[in-house]
Enzyme design. Sequence first.
Site, PDB file in Angstrom:
ATOM      1  CD  GLU A   1      -4.936  -0.522  -0.916  1.00 23.20           C
ATOM      2  OE1 GLU A   1      -5.435  -1.764  -1.034  1.00 23.20           O
ATOM      3  OE2 GLU A   1      -5.728   0.377  -0.667  1.00 23.20           O
TER       4      GLU A   1
ATOM      5  CG  ASP B   1      -1.820   0.970   1.211  1.00 23.29           C
ATOM      6  OD1 ASP B   1      -2.961   0.802   1.985  1.00 23.29           O
ATOM      7  OD2 ASP B   1      -1.738   1.854   0.459  1.00 23.29           O
TER       8      ASP B   1
END
Length: 412
Positions: free
Chosen positions: A106, A11
């Site tokens: 992500e 992330d």
Amino acid sequence: MTDHRTILHIDMNAFFASVEQSANPELRGKPVAVVGGHGRTVITTSSYEARAKGVKTGMAIWEGKRACPELIIVVGDNRKYTYTSTKINDIFHTYTPTVEAFSIDESWLDVTHSLSIFGSAENIAYLIKARIRHLFGITCSIGVAPNKLLAKLASDMQKPDGLTVIRPENVSRILEQMPIKELCGIGKKMQRHLNMMSIYTCGELGRCDAARLTRKFGIIGTRLKEMGRGIDNVPVVSFGKEDDVKSVGHSSTLERDIDNPAEIRRFILQLSEMVGNRARRYNVSGKTIHLYVRYADFFSSWGKQTTLKNYINLSDEIYLAALGILATVELEQPVRLLGISLSNLKHQAEQLPLFEDERKKRFATQAMDRINDRFGRMSVTFGSLLPGKEKAGSHVIPPSWRPDGVKNIDVQ
DNA sequence: TCTGGGGTCCTAGGACCC
DNA sequence: TCTGGGGTCCTAGGACCC
């Protein structure tokens, strides 16, 4: 199936804001908010300095300034984010071919079969973090776990610049006190329902009677219990092996509320062109057209769809279908937002139309698409758009954009 | 000058056919 | 003339994710 996979979830921290801070040293260490360029925009991403002052995604600019008067507003730049995201994606692929982009910032990596080469998942995570920091000057949080659900949970546990490992033997201990809302898939409504059943933690969810959950939530109940226990067998699906794209749509909040029918039609044409252009680039056509309208009061809205006999992807065909829907309703208020999407898609086999005028139209469309691809959206368009200089909404891409771009679609 | 834009998946109910 | 039931397609709307 108890598998022994090793999954990474990566992330990027405050991605858009971090990219801006990296590109412009004057922004470093300062509260920065990235916004869309036009219309009634909101904050897409804010830097950690801004978050510390209470600035949140989704806030209007004035709200952000109220929380943090020294907030620096930066208009987002798509090209920077897509470029960086694509390059980061390339880094991932040097560790495993199994990379799934969940959004622009992500990704999941299945590194099960890479461990013998690189030593350990932690080692891979360190290498990835170092390379991203070195090349782009930005940080990420990485979660390592036996499945996607837990890897995503893990990457959320330490931000920014974190590395969190959830080992199989620690799963139940970690989940015992973990609030259910931390699980990807449990949103506000589901949280409220579970809370009403006195379920607050993943531990409680995992121990809940399956029949009780099934009575309340139907087929989802079984899945919920599994999630509470940290069980998730969903594979990491790499680019090229995903399901077909299901819909292509654009929507835009207008610069101001409008009730002039001609102006509304003009925006519908513009959105039709955007949808058509993308559908043609994906080489898909669809037969269901959906028109969405949000009124000036923000809360009231409606969506109507119509399904045609034929598959279409030309802008004016989409436009006419949307106008057909519009003709069936009476607008109750000025319009705040308009949206069009095309669904019921199929891959379009390349074939030349039979008739000369259709061929000409196809070629003209392709030429127009090429120019727009090269010089930016709406560089050329249908004549009826030209008189107005107002353009629909934000140019900042949404976080749902995927670096893979066009998905693979099976020809049928 | 309140509150963006891109998706996916699921459910419910009606029309229609066999 | 009356009956049940399965399957598919469609519209509408909601929850959830980034």
